[in-house]
Design a protein around this motif. Structure first.
Motif, PDB file in Angstrom:
ATOM      1  N   ASP A  62       0.818  -1.104  -0.062  1.00 21.57           N
ATOM      2  CA  ASP A  62       0.016   0.116   0.159  1.00 21.57           C
ATOM      3  C   ASP A  62       0.787   1.360   0.095  1.00 21.57           C
ATOM      4  OD1 ASP A  62      -1.736   1.923   0.228  1.00 21.57           O
ATOM      5  OD2 ASP A  62      -2.310   1.630   2.456  1.00 21.57           O
ATOM      6  N   LEU A  63       0.758   2.021  -1.046  1.00 16.33           N
ATOM      7  CA  LEU A  63       1.672   3.215  -1.199  1.00 16.33           C
ATOM      8  C   LEU A  63       1.351   4.447  -0.770  1.00 16.33           C
ATOM      9  CD1 LEU A  63       3.450   3.242  -4.812  1.00 16.33           C
ATOM     10  CD2 LEU A  63       4.476   3.568  -2.456  1.00 16.33           C
ATOM     11  N   ILE A  64      -0.213   4.398  -0.511  1.00 15.55           N
ATOM     12  CA  ILE A  64      -0.795   5.735  -0.024  1.00 15.55           C
ATOM     13  C   ILE A  64      -0.388   6.285   1.310  1.00 15.55           C
ATOM     14  CG2 ILE A  64      -3.046   6.788   0.750  1.00 15.55           C
ATOM     15  CD1 ILE A  64      -4.507   5.115  -1.460  1.00 15.55           C
ATOM     16  N   GLU A  65      -0.089   5.279   2.378  1.00 12.96           N
ATOM     17  CA  GLU A  65       0.153   5.765   3.432  1.00 12.96           C
ATOM     18  C   GLU A  65       1.834   6.022   3.607  1.00 12.96           C
ATOM     19  OE1 GLU A  65       0.135   4.558   8.429  1.00 12.96           O
ATOM     20  OE2 GLU A  65      -0.726   3.279   7.088  1.00 12.96           O
ATOM     21  N   PRO A  66       2.681   5.492   3.326  1.00 12.02           N
ATOM     22  CA  PRO A  66       3.955   5.942   3.166  1.00 12.02           C
ATOM     23  C   PRO A  66       4.440   7.110   2.498  1.00 12.02           C
ATOM     24  CG  PRO A  66       3.883   3.827   2.176  1.00 12.02           C
ATOM     25  CD  PRO A  66       2.524   4.044   2.546  1.00 12.02           C
ATOM     26  N   ILE A  67       3.562   7.406   1.328  1.00 13.25           N
ATOM     27  CA  ILE A  67       3.583   8.626   0.664  1.00 13.25           C
ATOM     28  C   ILE A  67       3.217   9.850   1.576  1.00 13.25           C
ATOM     29  CG2 ILE A  67       2.475  10.099  -1.213  1.00 13.25           C
ATOM     30  CD1 ILE A  67       2.414   7.650  -3.135  1.00 13.25           C
ATOM     31  N   ALA A  68       1.896   9.595   2.305  1.00 13.91           N
ATOM     32  CA  ALA A  68       1.166  10.709   3.317  1.00 13.91           C
ATOM     33  C   ALA A  68       2.489  11.039   4.066  1.00 13.91           C
ATOM     34  CB  ALA A  68       0.061  10.167   3.616  1.00 13.91           C
ATOM     35  N   ILE A  69       2.983   9.831   4.898  1.00 16.59           N
ATOM     36  CA  ILE A  69       4.242   9.956   5.757  1.00 16.59           C
ATOM     37  C   ILE A  69       5.176  10.908   5.364  1.00 16.59           C
ATOM     38  CG2 ILE A  69       5.481   8.939   7.565  1.00 16.59           C
ATOM     39  CD1 ILE A  69       3.711   6.450   7.449  1.00 16.59           C
ATOM     40  N   HIS A  70       5.987  10.425   4.497  1.00 15.36           N
ATOM     41  CA  HIS A  70       6.812  11.126   3.728  1.00 15.36           C
ATOM     42  C   HIS A  70       6.602  12.459   3.255  1.00 15.36           C
ATOM     43  CE1 HIS A  70      10.861  10.448   1.245  1.00 15.36           C
ATOM     44  NE2 HIS A  70      10.793  11.825   1.738  1.00 15.36           N
ATOM     45  N   ALA A  71       5.499  12.843   2.828  1.00 16.24           N
ATOM     46  CA  ALA A  71       5.224  14.206   2.319  1.00 16.24           C
ATOM     47  C   ALA A  71       5.020  15.133   3.579  1.00 16.24           C
ATOM     48  CB  ALA A  71       3.921  14.204   1.405  1.00 16.24           C
ATOM     49  N   TRP A  72       4.187  14.499   4.468  1.00 21.44           N
ATOM     50  CA  TRP A  72       3.949  15.502   5.575  1.00 21.44           C
ATOM     51  C   TRP A  72       5.031  15.682   6.533  1.00 21.44           C
ATOM     52  CZ3 TRP A  72       0.599  18.979   4.844  1.00 21.44           C
ATOM     53  CH2 TRP A  72      -0.564  18.721   4.183  1.00 21.44           C
ATOM     54  N   TRP A  73       5.954  14.703   6.597  1.00 22.88           N
ATOM     55  CA  TRP A  73       7.089  14.775   7.358  1.00 22.88           C
ATOM     56  C   TRP A  73       8.057  16.116   6.931  1.00 22.88           C
ATOM     57  CZ3 TRP A  73       9.374  12.567  11.638  1.00 22.88           C
ATOM     58  CH2 TRP A  73      10.995  12.363  12.072  1.00 22.88           C
ATOM     59  N   ASP A  74       8.060  15.843   5.730  1.00 25.13           N
ATOM     60  CA  ASP A  74       9.163  16.743   4.813  1.00 25.13           C
ATOM     61  C   ASP A  74       8.753  18.160   5.032  1.00 25.13           C
ATOM     62  OD1 ASP A  74      10.906  14.951   4.766  1.00 25.13           O
ATOM     63  OD2 ASP A  74      10.940  14.958   2.323  1.00 25.13           O
ATOM     64  N   THR A  75       7.379  18.205   4.602  1.00 24.84           N
ATOM     65  CA  THR A  75       6.714  19.653   4.641  1.00 24.84           C
ATOM     66  C   THR A  75       6.590  20.358   5.963  1.00 24.84           C
ATOM     67  OG1 THR A  75       5.303  18.928   2.743  1.00 24.84           O
ATOM     68  CG2 THR A  75       4.507  20.771   3.970  1.00 24.84           C
ATOM     69  N   ILE A  76       6.487  19.413   7.101  1.00 23.70           N
ATOM     70  CA  ILE A  76       6.271  19.994   8.417  1.00 23.70           C
ATOM     71  C   ILE A  76       7.571  20.601   8.817  1.00 23.70           C
ATOM     72  CG2 ILE A  76       5.617  19.420  10.701  1.00 23.70           C
ATOM     73  CD1 ILE A  76       3.551  17.899   9.609  1.00 23.70           C
ATOM     74  N   LEU A  77       8.473  19.727   8.629  1.00 27.14           N
ATOM     75  CA  LEU A  77       9.883  20.126   9.081  1.00 27.14           C
ATOM     76  C   LEU A  77      10.476  21.405   8.380  1.00 27.14           C
ATOM     77  CD1 LEU A  77      11.731  16.611   9.552  1.00 27.14           C
ATOM     78  CD2 LEU A  77      10.635  18.159  11.344  1.00 27.14           C
ATOM     79  N   VAL A  78      10.345  21.311   7.151  1.00 31.86           N
ATOM     80  CA  VAL A  78      10.613  22.560   6.235  1.00 31.86           C
ATOM     81  C   VAL A  78       9.912  23.719   6.644  1.00 31.86           C
ATOM     82  CG1 VAL A  78      10.888  23.648   3.899  1.00 31.86           C
ATOM     83  CG2 VAL A  78      11.416  21.270   4.502  1.00 31.86           C
ATOM     84  N   ASN A  79       8.570  23.679   6.817  1.00 33.28           N
ATOM     85  CA  ASN A  79       7.909  24.723   7.213  1.00 33.28           C
ATOM     86  C   ASN A  79       8.242  25.379   8.429  1.00 33.28           C
ATOM     87  OD1 ASN A  79       5.286  25.988   8.771  1.00 33.28           O
ATOM     88  ND2 ASN A  79       4.560  25.793   6.524  1.00 33.28           N
TER      89      ASN A  79
END
Length: 328
Positions: A276-293
């Motif tokens: 299932d790719l949906i959850e790892p994509i979501a984790i990775h995307a929000w992890w990076d986005t939150i830290l950079v923000n």
């Protein structure tokens, strides 16, 4: 790449793709040709396969990102070498050793590198789409929206644990200073970084989990048990993921990336035969986005003088003005 070689490869791609698609079904050669053509000229591979919607959407987005990158990278103000961008030094704060980082960004450098990242991750998504199914996957569109598929992972602690952690972990941003052009604002960096790092999560997971880990699993399954193939593919793909990270700037180093790859790979393939790719994509995307923000909001910003780089810092005093620190 020399022009004649590019033309030769495009010709080969067209030959392979048209040879395969002339048959009742798309052959391996057709898919290889389409992938090669799509890599060299965005939109061409999909058009050869008759996937015109993806030729317009994915090909168009890649052309747009590539064009934007090229326009900024041609500027004499574009800083290509990371040594001109990042400067680190050890300092002592309250008796403790801390790392101080100065980041030097011209407007052209920030935008050029952001669009280069977008182009790369859109290319990863294209590789995933063409790798298995030869461009006919309807699920690719859904995966592009995976970070917002809250219905899929809202009750999953495996999603919320790392995402919440990213929102509260101390970053040491008080020791980070961005030296940026006066025509580059903090808010526009935050806005563009949101798009950039959402695509990082999407593209990297499609490539490293959806293509590499899945391919390794299929290959190892030929001579190992399914359970052994699952763990072997997970570790191997994570090692490749780690090797792809240099640790430059705020990028994870190889060790941290390996650990992250193990977690994301386990979420992707939690049980034998389950993917299932949906959850790892979501984790990775929000992890990076939150830290950079958070880092962009919490760090100090000062105005970069003309010609100032990490290897050529220009001494100056700083003065706060309307929430932005200008240097004179």
């Amino acid at each position: 790449m020399p022009r004649f070689l590019r033309y030769l490869l495009v010709g080969l791609a067209v030959l392979l793709a048209t040879t395969g698609t002339a048959q009742a079904e798309r052959t391996g050669l057709a898919c290889i040709g389409a992938m090669l053509g799509e890599y060299l000229l965005p939109g061409v591979g999909y058009a050869l396969l008759g996937e015109y919607d993806k030729a317009v959407i994915f090909g168009g987005l890649r052309w747009a990102a590539l064009s934007k990158y090229a326009s900024f990278a041609r500027s004499p103000n574009y800083l290509k070498d990371p040594k001109d961008i990042y400067k680190t030094e050890q300092i002592t704060v309250d008796g403790k050793e801390r790392q101080k980082m100065d980041i030097y960004l011209s407007r052209e450098t920030f935008y050029g590198k952001a669009y280069a990242s977008m182009y790369g991750n859109l290319t990863f998504a294209t590789i995933y789409d063409l790798y298995d199914g030869c461009g006919s996957k309807s699920e690719t569109y859904k995966l592009m929206a995976a970070p917002f598929r809250i219905d899929h992972f809202w009750a999953e602690p495996t999603f919320w644990a790392p995402v919440v952690y990213a929102g509260v972990v101390p970053l040491g941003s008080d020791n980070v200073t961005y030296h940026v052009d006066t025509n580059l604002s903090r808010q526009e960096m935050i806005n563009l970084s949101f798009v950039q790092y959402q695509l990082v999560g999407i593209g990297e997971e499609m490539l490293f989990r959806g293509v590499i880990q899945r391919s390794l699993y299929n290959g190892f399954s030929g001579f190992l048990s399914k359970k052994a193939a699952r763990w072997t593919s997970l570790v191997t793909a994570s090692a490749i993921f780690g090797a792809a990270h240099s640790g430059q700037g705020f990028s994870a180093n190889s060790g941290v990336a390996f650990g992250a790859g193990m977690y994301l790979g386990w979420v992707y393939n939690p049980e034998v035969g389950q993917f299932d790719l949906i959850e790892p994509i979501a984790i990775h995307a929000w992890w990076d986005t939150i830290l950079v923000n958070r880092r962009l909001r919490e760090s100090q910003f000062v105005a970069r003088k003309s010609g100032e780089t990490a290897r050529n810092p220009l001494a100056a005093r700083t003065y706060p003005l309307f929430g932005f620190t200008y240097r004179f």
